[in-house]
Each structure stands twice: as structure tokens, then as C-alpha cells.
Design a protein around this motif. Structure first.
Motif, PDB file in Angstrom:
ATOM      1  N   VAL A 133       0.869  -1.186   0.000  1.00  0.00           N
ATOM      2  CA  VAL A 133       0.000   0.000   0.000  1.00  0.00           C
ATOM      3  C   VAL A 133       0.900   1.228   0.000  1.00  0.00           C
ATOM      4  O   VAL A 133       1.685   1.427   0.937  1.00  0.00           O
ATOM      5  CB  VAL A 133      -0.927   0.007   1.242  1.00  0.00           C
ATOM      6  CG1 VAL A 133      -1.770   1.279   1.275  1.00  0.00           C
ATOM      7  CG2 VAL A 133      -1.829  -1.223   1.243  1.00  0.00           C
ATOM      8  N   LEU A 134       0.815   2.033  -1.041  1.00  0.00           N
ATOM      9  CA  LEU A 134       1.583   3.275  -1.113  1.00  0.00           C
ATOM     10  C   LEU A 134       0.727   4.410  -0.575  1.00  0.00           C
ATOM     11  O   LEU A 134      -0.383   4.641  -1.076  1.00  0.00           O
ATOM     12  CB  LEU A 134       1.990   3.577  -2.561  1.00  0.00           C
ATOM     13  CG  LEU A 134       2.740   2.463  -3.300  1.00  0.00           C
ATOM     14  CD1 LEU A 134       3.116   2.927  -4.707  1.00  0.00           C
ATOM     15  CD2 LEU A 134       3.987   2.037  -2.533  1.00  0.00           C
ATOM     16  N   CYS A 158       3.987   1.833   2.620  1.00  0.00           N
ATOM     17  CA  CYS A 158       5.158   2.581   2.192  1.00  0.00           C
ATOM     18  C   CYS A 158       4.754   4.038   2.008  1.00  0.00           C
ATOM     19  O   CYS A 158       3.857   4.318   1.211  1.00  0.00           O
ATOM     20  CB  CYS A 158       5.594   1.971   0.867  1.00  0.00           C
ATOM     21  SG  CYS A 158       7.248   2.267   0.448  1.00  0.00           S
ATOM     22  N   ASN A 159       5.363   4.942   2.749  1.00  0.00           N
ATOM     23  CA  ASN A 159       4.916   6.334   2.684  1.00  0.00           C
ATOM     24  C   ASN A 159       6.101   7.292   2.752  1.00  0.00           C
ATOM     25  O   ASN A 159       7.117   6.997   3.377  1.00  0.00           O
ATOM     26  CB  ASN A 159       3.961   6.624   3.864  1.00  0.00           C
ATOM     27  CG  ASN A 159       3.209   7.918   3.667  1.00  0.00           C
ATOM     28  OD1 ASN A 159       2.662   8.165   2.591  1.00  0.00           O
ATOM     29  ND2 ASN A 159       3.184   8.760   4.684  1.00  0.00           N
ATOM     30  N   ARG A 160       5.919   8.444   2.082  1.00  0.00           N
ATOM     31  CA  ARG A 160       6.972   9.480   2.101  1.00  0.00           C
ATOM     32  C   ARG A 160       7.329   9.851   3.533  1.00  0.00           C
ATOM     33  O   ARG A 160       8.495   9.935   3.889  1.00  0.00           O
ATOM     34  CB  ARG A 160       6.468  10.706   1.330  1.00  0.00           C
ATOM     35  CG  ARG A 160       7.413  11.865   1.343  1.00  0.00           C
ATOM     36  CD  ARG A 160       6.856  13.009   0.549  1.00  0.00           C
ATOM     37  NE  ARG A 160       5.570  13.498   1.078  1.00  0.00           N
ATOM     38  CZ  ARG A 160       4.915  14.541   0.588  1.00  0.00           C
ATOM     39  NH1 ARG A 160       5.393  15.175  -0.461  1.00  0.00           N
ATOM     40  NH2 ARG A 160       3.766  14.918   1.122  1.00  0.00           N
ATOM     41  N   ASP A 187      11.784   5.242  -0.106  1.00  0.00           N
ATOM     42  CA  ASP A 187      12.793   4.842  -1.098  1.00  0.00           C
ATOM     43  C   ASP A 187      12.908   3.320  -1.229  1.00  0.00           C
ATOM     44  O   ASP A 187      13.677   2.820  -2.037  1.00  0.00           O
ATOM     45  CB  ASP A 187      14.156   5.491  -0.806  1.00  0.00           C
ATOM     46  CG  ASP A 187      14.720   5.076   0.541  1.00  0.00           C
ATOM     47  OD1 ASP A 187      14.134   4.172   1.188  1.00  0.00           O
ATOM     48  OD2 ASP A 187      15.743   5.655   0.958  1.00  0.00           O
ATOM     49  N   GLN A 188      12.111   2.582  -0.444  1.00  0.00           N
ATOM     50  CA  GLN A 188      12.105   1.112  -0.600  1.00  0.00           C
ATOM     51  C   GLN A 188      10.864   0.622  -1.341  1.00  0.00           C
ATOM     52  O   GLN A 188      10.506  -0.557  -1.302  1.00  0.00           O
ATOM     53  CB  GLN A 188      12.198   0.437   0.762  1.00  0.00           C
ATOM     54  CG  GLN A 188      13.603   0.524   1.341  1.00  0.00           C
ATOM     55  CD  GLN A 188      13.713  -0.162   2.683  1.00  0.00           C
ATOM     56  OE1 GLN A 188      12.960  -1.090   2.996  1.00  0.00           O
ATOM     57  NE2 GLN A 188      14.643   0.301   3.486  1.00  0.00           N
ATOM     58  N   LEU A 215       7.826   4.466  -9.995  1.00  0.00           N
ATOM     59  CA  LEU A 215       7.814   3.122  -9.395  1.00  0.00           C
ATOM     60  C   LEU A 215       8.237   2.109 -10.445  1.00  0.00           C
ATOM     61  O   LEU A 215       7.732   2.131 -11.565  1.00  0.00           O
ATOM     62  CB  LEU A 215       6.378   2.815  -8.933  1.00  0.00           C
ATOM     63  CG  LEU A 215       6.175   1.539  -8.123  1.00  0.00           C
ATOM     64  CD1 LEU A 215       6.819   1.675  -6.742  1.00  0.00           C
ATOM     65  CD2 LEU A 215       4.678   1.249  -7.960  1.00  0.00           C
ATOM     66  N   ARG A 216       9.146   1.222 -10.082  1.00  0.00           N
ATOM     67  CA  ARG A 216       9.540   0.136 -10.991  1.00  0.00           C
ATOM     68  C   ARG A 216       8.760  -1.107 -10.599  1.00  0.00           C
ATOM     69  O   ARG A 216       8.800  -1.528  -9.447  1.00  0.00           O
ATOM     70  CB  ARG A 216      11.051  -0.148 -10.865  1.00  0.00           C
ATOM     71  CG  ARG A 216      11.925   0.969 -11.399  1.00  0.00           C
ATOM     72  CD  ARG A 216      13.378   0.543 -11.369  1.00  0.00           C
ATOM     73  NE  ARG A 216      13.614  -0.568 -12.299  1.00  0.00           N
ATOM     74  CZ  ARG A 216      13.903  -0.392 -13.583  1.00  0.00           C
ATOM     75  NH1 ARG A 216      14.019   0.798 -14.082  1.00  0.00           N
ATOM     76  NH2 ARG A 216      14.089  -1.443 -14.380  1.00  0.00           N
TER      77      ARG A 216
END
Ligand code: NDP
Length: 289
Positions: A133-134, A158-160, A187-188, A215-216
């Protein structure tokens, strides 16, 4: 028997951009109901007075949108347990002189997934696996509640701002104990996709007028569902990349379904009818995007 007049609306600041009047107005006409759904521009400093005025103004209730969803929690008489767990209210119902708070965003998210993947569950079947979840804002809360309710085995937030991801992981982890909750630095985010069965973007990155989400997708299994809660544009760069990924495309879910299905559940609270999300409704809303 003659039907009674029902008044509802959406309270926000600003609120002019809201598509909710189009959605609810469509259903009011479709079902031949007497009623209206109006825009309620209310500044944050006036929220309490505005909520207390709803009954006197004859409202059956209203939706709440940015920036009122969290502040309203402490201003209503009763909060539905799911809304309390999400930590935000998007639907208010005036009943017997009391203000009841609900959250239908989670219902909106789960129904939008099931539309794309009939029978979707987070705990069994082809989409039972870790979920990335971003984001850790308001939309993330509703998505996390769905995944927690559904028993997703592992959720990677995953959050800034890492502290917000950590706070959400702790808060939801205390309630949904069957799930492993992880908070990861922004960054992960590429590595966080490893082995996931679902990826959800709940940040505003990729929205019209905002920066793109970088995002890759390389680490993401091709069987993973790729979802974005954004609905302007309908296909964000993330969804476009997932849909056209060389060597195997992902099933993608945009944010329009979440918007329409949260509205459907709210409409039932006020009008007593569970309306349908039809192609005609989608066309009417898409014409405004
Ligand atoms: P919030 O302001 O509560 O949260 C925004 C999130 O985006 C935060 O996690 C924030 O990170 C992150 N973010 C913002 N800018 C950046 C950036 N430049 N780089 C990295 N991360 C960033 O907003 P909401 O959760 O309410 O809304 C988010 C999106 O979801 C919007 O596009 C909204 O339209 C959509 N939405 C869709 C719904 C639907 O029904 N389909 C319902 C609700 C929302 P940080 O914590 O670090 O600030």
C-alpha cells in the motif's frame, strides 16, 4: 402512497469539484424519488455548527469530504465501529435527533475490487498474499481496513513520511492481529513489491495536476492486482504501465468504482434504496472527469 421528500448533500471545503451530486442526482431520477443532493461548502472552523444545523435544515444526512472526515469523528453522537477503526467518517445520518457517523469508503473499495475480480478475497484464493500500500493518508485508512477485515496475511505500508506509515501499522496492527503489518520508507517502494498479490496506490501522485508516481514494477509478480484510488485521470500512468507491462499484463482497478460504490452505500442510508452502478451512471460521471 406518496413518497416523502429527502434532502442530502456533500459537505467539504472546497467542494465545488465533487462528482457526488451527479451520482446521487442520477439515482434520485432513476428511482423516481422526491429529493435533492446538494453541495455544502463549509469551512473547517464552521464544521461543528454546520453539523448541528443539519437536522433543523431538514437533511436526512450528508457525505463528508476533504478536510472534514477526521474532525467530524468527535462531533457526532454515535460512530459506527468500522468508521471508528478507519478513523474517519464519510457519511452522516440524522436519526431521531442524533447524528450517526459511518464510513462507506471501505465498502466502495472492496466492491470495486470484486467488480474487477469476482469473489476477490485477501485471505484465500489467487490474491491471498502480501499487499503493498503506497500512502498513509485518508484513502489509505479505508483500504487498510478492507485488507485487515479480509485477513490479508501481510501489509507493507510505504509512505513518504515514514512516521505516518509506522503510526498506521501500529494502529491497525493492534486491531487486526492476524495480519503482519510493516512500515517501509518511501525509497524502498520498488523492493516492497516483491512477492505481492496486490499493489494499491493511495497517494495523490499520478492525479491530474500532481507529480507522477515513480515506481519500478520489476519485482511485482504478474498475477498481482494493480489498483489506484485516483479517478482523475481514469487511467493513471501507474495503471497504464501495469496494463501494458511487457511479458504479461496486470489486471488493473481504477478509483472510479470506489467512488461509485461508496456513494451507493451512502444513498441507501438516506433514501432506503440500494441503487445499481450501471454503465449509464458510469458514462454520466466519466463525462464530468
Ligand atoms: P491525504 O492528503 O490524506 O494523503 C495523501 C497521501 O499522498 C499521503 O500518504 C502523502 O504522503 C502522499 N503524497 C502526497 N504528495 C506526495 C509526494 N509528492 N510524494 C510522495 N507521497 C506523496 O489524501 P487522501 O488520502 O484523502 O487522498 C489521496 C488520493 O486518493 C487523492 O488523489 C484522492 O482523490 C483519492 N481518493 C479517492 C477516493 C475514491 O473514492 N476513489 C476516496 C478518497 C480519496 P505524506 O504522508 O508523506 O504527506
Amino acid at each position: 402512497m406518496e413518497s416523502t421528500y429527502t434532502l442530502a448533500g456533500v459537505m467539504g471545503w472546497p467542494v465545488r469539484h465533487s462528482r457526488s451530486p451527479v451520482i446521487h442526482g442520477h439515482w434520485i431520477r432513476e428511482h423516481g424519488l422526491k429529493g435533492d443532493y446538494v453541495l455544502l461548502p463549509v469551512q473547517p472552523s464552521h464544521l461543528h455548527e454546520a453539523l448541528r444545523g443539519l437536522q433543523a435544515l431538514g437533511f436526512a444526512g450528508c457525505n463528508l469530504t476533504i478536510p472534514h472526515k477526521v474532525a467530524a469523528l468527535s462531533m457526532v453522537d454515535r460512530v459506527d465501529p468500522l468508521a471508528a477503526r478507519i478513523g474517519a467518517i464519510n457519511t452522516l445520518v440524522v436519526k431521531d435527533g442524533q447524528l450517526l457517523g459511518f464510513n462507506t469508503d471501505a465498502e466502495g473499495y472492496v466492491q470495486s475490487l470484486r467488480e474487477a475480480q469476482p469473489g476477490w478475497r485477501a485471505d484465500t484464493g489467487p490474491h491471498a498474499g502480501p499487499v503493498a500500500v503506497l500512502g498513509a493518508g485518508g484513502a489509505a485508512r479505508a483500504v487498510l481496513a478492507v485488507l485487515g477485515e479480509q485477513g490479508a496475511p501481510e501489509i507493507r505500508i510505504c509512505n513518504r513520511s515514514l512516521d505516518k506509515a509506522q503510526a498506521l501499522a501500529a494502529e491497525f496492527g493492534a486491531h487486526y492481529r492476524g495480519t503482519r503489518w510493516l512500515a517501509l520508507p518511501w525509497d524502498q517502494r520498488d523492493a516492497a513489491l516483491e512477492g505481492c498479490s496486490q499493489l494499491v496506490n493511495t497517494t495523490s501522485l499520478g492525479m491530474t495536476g500532481q507529480d507522477a508516481l515513480t515506481l519500478r514494477l520489476d519485482a511485482l509478480p504478474r498475477t498481482a492486482l494493480v489498483c489506484d484510488v485516483i479517478y482523475t485521470p481514469l487511467e493513471t500512468p501507474l495503471l497504464a504501465a501495469a496494463r501494458t507491462r511487457p511479458g504479461g499484463q496486470h489486471v488493473t482497478v481504477n478509483g472510479l468504482g470506489m467512488l461509485l460504490y461508496q456513494a451507493r452505500a451512502a444513498f441507501q442510508h438516506w433514501f432506503g434504496v440500494l441503487p445499481e452502478v450501471t454503465p449509464a451512471l458510469r458514462r454520466a460521471v466519466e463525462a464530468t472527469l
